[in-house]
Design an enzyme around this catalytic site. Structure first.
Site, PDB file in Angstrom:
ATOM      1  N   HIS A 190      44.422  27.713  58.616  1.00 12.97           N
ATOM      2  CA  HIS A 190      44.841  29.312  57.871  1.00 12.97           C
ATOM      3  C   HIS A 190      46.207  29.605  57.769  1.00 12.97           C
ATOM      4  O   HIS A 190      46.757  29.560  57.526  1.00 12.97           O
ATOM      5  CB  HIS A 190      44.065  29.969  58.992  1.00 12.97           C
ATOM      6  N   CYS A 245      44.309  25.758  66.062  1.00 12.10           N
ATOM      7  CA  CYS A 245      44.367  26.126  64.729  1.00 12.10           C
ATOM      8  C   CYS A 245      45.607  25.691  64.184  1.00 12.10           C
ATOM      9  O   CYS A 245      46.588  25.784  65.054  1.00 12.10           O
ATOM     10  CB  CYS A 245      43.439  27.383  64.274  1.00 12.10           C
TER      11      CYS A 245
END
Length: 320
Positions: free
Chosen positions: A201, A217
């Site tokens: 992301h 992440c």
């Protein structure tokens, strides 16, 4: 007086131009794939720090490299405001990871993502941020695929993440809506493994790319994730590895070694001093007659994150 005024105008212009250049979004570093038998791509650049030339992070962003990669390539540089007039090495040259050149390959040890677009003889290299130390925030290795992708994603922090933020005096909602306050940025690519909890992301911050800062992440600069988002599709293979050392016996005789700091496992670990374990193939590479083992050991100790030629050069008897 006229000469002085004209000089001042030119100085103002170049200062402005340098500031604009640092502020512009960096282009992705895309390289043609090397010839058969080679793993070397890219070419290092050099950057002369101007007066008021910006922070090291701004320079890293200009060339689209990671913060720690730039720091390791330039030992001793001020990590906040580099000295004006100093020359920085921009580490754009790298050895491709020892993994199939397909889809997305992420080497968390070097904080880089490699994307091999289908049907093209090229690779694009992106700097990334990964999970920080502690609890459930480490980024795991895996072989998986892209399961989904979403523009303007919401963020649903885990209970552990909410507790960690609360300890810092920040009360997170159960769901953070899309927008400027969402740390996931404007694009997210979900991975199939581990129930889909890991994503690639963007970010709403100007700092942290090329560092261990996320909650597990893979974080990219907003322009980078936007480009990657437009190119990958569900089903794209994703291979996440953890390899701090890469070696290559090149077709031209060069024996290249690229060493990164291993990922710390404890808060008080010094990644510059953590041991690097060689697998059997790498140990054979080091022990080979063509390799200068002392030079290779020095490269392993320095850990600059850049490819270095460690071949043994024959000394002619006439030069003795």
């Amino acid at each position: 007086m006229m000469i002085k005024t004209r000089f001042s105008r030119w100085l103002t212009f170049f200062t402005f131009a340098a500031a604009v250049a640092l502020a512009l979004p960096a282009k992705a570093n895309t390289w043609p794939l090397p010839p058969a038998g080679s793993r070397l791509v890219g070419e290092n650049k050099f950057h002369v720090v101007e007066n008021d030339g910006g922070s090291l992070e701004a320079i890293a962003k200009k060339y689209n490299v990671g913060f720690l990669a730039l720091l390791q390539a330039n030992p001793g540089v001020d990590p906040y405001v580099p000295r004006a007039g100093s020359v920085l090495t921009i580490p754009l040259q790298t050895l491709l990871p020892d993994a199939p050149r397909e889809g997305i390959v992420i080497n968390i040890a070097e904080l880089r993502l490699y994307y091999y677009p289908p049907g093209k003889n090229s690779v694009t290299v992106y700097p990334i941020g990964i999970g920080q130390l502690g609890g459930d925030t480490l980024t795991p290795t895996m072989v998986t695929t892209v399961s989904d992708k979403r523009a303007n994603p919401t963020w649903t922090p885990t209970a552990n993440i909410r507790a960690r933020y609360k300890a810092q005096g920040i009360e997170l909602p159960a769901v953070v809506p899309a927008g400027l306050d969402n740390p996931m940025g404007h694009h997210a690519i979900r991975l199939a493994a581990y129930g889909g909890v890991y994503l690639l992301h963007g970010t709403n911050a100007d700092f942290g790319i090329g560092m261990r800062v996320s909650s597990g992440c893979i974080r990219l600069r907003d322009d980078d994730i936007k480009t990657l988002f437009s190119q990958v599709t569900p089903g794209t293979k994703v291979n996440i590895i953890n390899t701090p050392i890469k070696v290559s016996a090149e077709p031209n005789g060069a024996r290249l070694v690229e060493v990164h700091q291993p990922l710390s496992e404890k808060i008080d670990d010094d990644p510059q001093l953590l041991p690097i374990t060689l697998n059997s193939a790498m140990q054979s590479f080091k022990d080979a007659a063509q390799t200068d083992a002392e030079v290779m050991q020095h490269v392993m100790d320095v850990r600059s994150g850049m490819p270095v030629d460690v071949r043994r050069h024959q000394v002619s008897p006439q030069t003795l």
